[in-house]
Design a protein around this motif. Structure first.
Motif, short mmCIF file in Angstrom:
data_model
loop_
_atom_site.label_atom_id
_atom_site.label_comp_id
_atom_site.label_asym_id
_atom_site.label_seq_id
_atom_site.Cartn_x
_atom_site.Cartn_y
_atom_site.Cartn_z
N PHE A 116 0.71 -1.36 -0.58
CA PHE A 116 0.36 -0.22 0.27
C PHE A 116 0.94 1.16 -0.09
N ARG A 117 0.24 1.81 -0.61
CA ARG A 117 0.70 3.71 -0.35
C ARG A 117 0.01 4.64 0.47
N ALA A 118 0.88 5.27 1.24
CA ALA A 118 -0.34 6.31 1.68
C ALA A 118 -0.52 7.89 1.04
N THR A 119 -1.66 8.73 0.90
CA THR A 119 -1.60 9.63 -0.07
C THR A 119 -1.80 10.76 1.70
N ILE A 120 -1.98 9.93 2.46
CA ILE A 120 -1.91 11.17 3.83
C ILE A 120 -1.65 10.44 5.40
N GLY A 121 -0.35 9.74 5.45
CA GLY A 121 0.37 9.47 6.74
C GLY A 121 1.42 9.64 7.42
N PRO A 122 1.51 8.32 8.78
CA PRO A 122 3.10 9.31 8.33
C PRO A 122 4.20 7.90 7.84
N ALA A 123 3.78 6.96 7.20
CA ALA A 123 4.83 6.07 5.98
C ALA A 123 4.52 6.55 4.92
N PRO A 124 5.41 7.11 3.96
CA PRO A 124 4.41 6.74 2.93
C PRO A 124 4.25 5.53 1.76
N VAL A 125 5.34 4.53 2.91
CA VAL A 125 4.95 2.67 2.02
C VAL A 125 3.90 1.96 3.66
N VAL A 126 3.33 1.28 2.73
CA VAL A 126 3.40 0.37 4.25
C VAL A 126 3.58 -1.33 3.53
N GLU A 127 3.77 -2.22 4.18
CA GLU A 127 3.78 -2.89 3.88
C GLU A 127 3.18 -4.01 5.10
N ILE A 128 2.23 -5.20 4.99
CA ILE A 128 0.95 -5.85 5.30
C ILE A 128 1.91 -6.77 5.21
N LYS A 129 1.45 -7.80 7.04
CA LYS A 129 1.73 -9.23 7.33
C LYS A 129 0.85 -9.03 8.00
N ASN A 130 0.20 -10.71 7.69
CA ASN A 130 -0.27 -11.42 8.71
C ASN A 130 0.88 -12.78 9.06
#
Length: 184
Positions: A116-130
């Motif tokens: 994911f990319r953040a258009t607004i938020g604390p980090a421009p890239v978010v990696e998701i882990k389950n």
């Protein structure tokens, strides 16, 4: 983003970006992925991935791998939107899906497919882990080294300074692991 990566077409690396790496000069996106190193390959190449090693990466790049998606991977893909929504709720970020494979602007063989990319938020890239219960011990003191290496590669390719790893651990423990860019 300072310079930024080039967005590829989602099926693989932009063929014009890596055509110089192929003998024909007009490779398909599917064949170009074989000459690219992605963020999920990095830890395996330096033998720090507990599930893959350098030989596995070579087999993948040669098209000889017989690995199939297992139940843990399938579950992780299904839960990505849920974990992303949890991250957005916790941080106030506005997320959009990564959108495909990105290529480093100067290094044609360096690619990354961010979750994911953040258009607004604390980090421009978010990696998701389950993270399943069997892997809990690897997450006690933070994100495991193979996930940090993946994030570092993503920062290099996408030219960002921070990646957040949003992890749902054991189905009930939600954590955000910030990873800052380290040029070394």
């Amino acid at each position: 983003m300072r310079g930024g990566a080039t967005l590829c077409d989602g099926t693989g690396v932009n063929p014009t970006a890596v055509s110089s790496l192929t003998s024909e000069g007009n490779a398909s996106p599917q064949s170009c992925i074989f000459c690219a190193i992605g963020s999920s390959d990095i830890a395996a190449l330096v033998d720090l991935d507990p599930f893959r090693g350098p030989t596995d990466v070579w087999l993948d790049k040669m098209g000889l791998s017989v690995r199939r998606e297992n139940v843990a991977q399938w579950t992780g893909h299904k839960l990505e939107p849920v974990i992303a929504a949890m991250y957005a709720e916790k941080t106030g970020a506005e997320l959009v899906p990564g959108g495909g494979t990105e290529r480093h602007p100067d290094i044609a063989w360096a690619v990354a497919t961010v979750d994911f990319r953040a258009t607004i938020g604390p980090a421009p890239v978010v990696e998701i882990k389950n993270v399943g219960a069997w892997a809990l011990r690897h997450w006690y003191s933070g994100a495991p080294v193979e996930k940090v290496l993946q994030a570092q590669w993503q920062m290099m390719v996408c030219d960002v300074e921070r990646v957040h790893i949003a992890a749902l651990i054991g189905g009930t423990d939600f954590r955000i692991h910030p990873v800052e860019r380290d040029e070394e």
